[in-house]
Design an enzyme around this catalytic site. Sequence first.
Site, PDB file in Angstrom:
ATOM      1  NE  ARG A   1     -10.483  -5.242  -0.497  1.00 37.98           N
ATOM      2  CZ  ARG A   1      -9.790  -4.289   0.142  1.00 37.98           C
ATOM      3  NH1 ARG A   1     -10.386  -3.458   0.973  1.00 37.98           N
ATOM      4  NH2 ARG A   1      -8.489  -4.139  -0.072  1.00 37.98           N
TER       5      ARG A   1
ATOM      6  CB  CYS B   1     -13.910   1.299  -0.515  1.00 35.81           C
ATOM      7  SG  CYS B   1     -13.471   3.034  -0.313  1.00 35.81           S
TER       8      CYS B   1
ATOM      9  CG  ASP C   1     -13.362   6.484  -1.932  1.00 36.29           C
ATOM     10  OD1 ASP C   1     -13.269   6.282  -0.707  1.00 36.29           O
ATOM     11  OD2 ASP C   1     -12.370   6.541  -2.691  1.00 36.29           O
TER      12      ASP C   1
ATOM     13  CG  HIS D   1      -8.328   0.245  -3.304  1.00 35.98           C
ATOM     14  ND1 HIS D   1      -7.529  -0.811  -2.927  1.00 35.98           N
ATOM     15  CD2 HIS D   1      -9.099   0.535  -2.209  1.00 35.98           C
ATOM     16  CE1 HIS D   1      -7.787  -1.133  -1.677  1.00 35.98           C
ATOM     17  NE2 HIS D   1      -8.747  -0.338  -1.219  1.00 35.98           N
TER      18      HIS D   1
ATOM     19  CD  GLN E   1     -13.008  -1.620  -1.574  1.00 32.34           C
ATOM     20  OE1 GLN E   1     -12.200  -1.591  -0.656  1.00 32.34           O
ATOM     21  NE2 GLN E   1     -14.232  -2.076  -1.415  1.00 32.34           N
TER      22      GLN E   1
ATOM     23  NE  ARG F   1      -3.959   0.445   1.747  1.00 30.00           N
ATOM     24  CZ  ARG F   1      -5.208   0.505   2.196  1.00 30.00           C
ATOM     25  NH1 ARG F   1      -5.489   1.220   3.265  1.00 30.00           N
ATOM     26  NH2 ARG F   1      -6.184  -0.149   1.590  1.00 30.00           N
TER      27      ARG F   1
END
Length: 303
Positions: free
Chosen positions: A288, A260, A220, A124, A127, A97
């Site tokens: 996830r 998310c 988001d 991402h 996700q 990340r």
Amino acid sequence: MRHFLTLMDFTKEDILAIVDHAIKLKTNPKKLLHDKTLAMIFEKNSTRTRMAFELAITELGGKAIFLDSNDLQLGRGEPIKDTARVIGSMVDFVMMRVKNHDSLIEFAKYSKAPVINGLSELYHPTQILGDLLTIKEWGKEKDNNVKIAFVGDSNNVCNSWLIASAILGYEISIAIPENYNINTQVWDFVTKKSEISGAKISLFHNKFDALKNKDVVITDTWISMGEEKEKENKIKDFAGFIIDDDAMRQANGDAILLHCLPAYRGFEVSEMVFEKHSKVIFEEAVNRLYVVKALLCFLNKSL
Ligand code: CP
Ligand code: NVA
């Protein structure tokens, strides 16, 4: 060996195979990655991604090593390419990340192990795999199409959703403020890919137009990790972009809301709408785990 830095490098068949395998692993867990190791390098905070990756490799029979980038020599300036040549030769997978997507590209160039993007400022992808699984489970895929509205900032989640929709041939409308743009590389990719896949991509500067006739609403945060200093400006820029009852009324009656997480109530989503859709949102978070399991197996050619 394949890395997973952006969905752009994956085909429709690859993505669907990962999601289908995630469904199988959810109902029928298997230890498919016995003794495999995963290094997880974090330059930013995480709850879901860290949990999903650590649990995924553990439940598959392997082991995870959590590395805060500040604790590594990387945090004192050791070059990424040297770090990659060490860590990437010791483990079977690396998840990163990062603050800057170029760090992932550089690491992948020197790593002997597949590198997975656990979020960069641009993309991402894991996700979106979790979102795709959730959309499938909630029956929102109809005739190989999903009608999606994304209302929010034009960065990682938005970019990855555009890319996924273009590859899979979905219908997606994006609503971003007037002075915001879609990344040129992403826009070029989705424009070209849509011609082949039949995806319908639209860009609006008003949430109501984007939400009309949609089955899946996605939002988001307006203030992504690392943008805390821009908070006041971004709140002004996004005035009128909240997903509230009025907004949800524009979408189809049984539309689901995906987020998310983490969610900032009163900004991108109202408290009432968030709680009304919390069942699907928290299933999305837990999904996830299953898509990460499937992705690790895919990259290890154990599907
Ligand atoms: N959605 C997501 O990636 O959550 P975390 O930042 O908690 O990992
Ligand atoms: N856009 C958000 C996503 C968090 C999972 C961020 O980058 O902080």
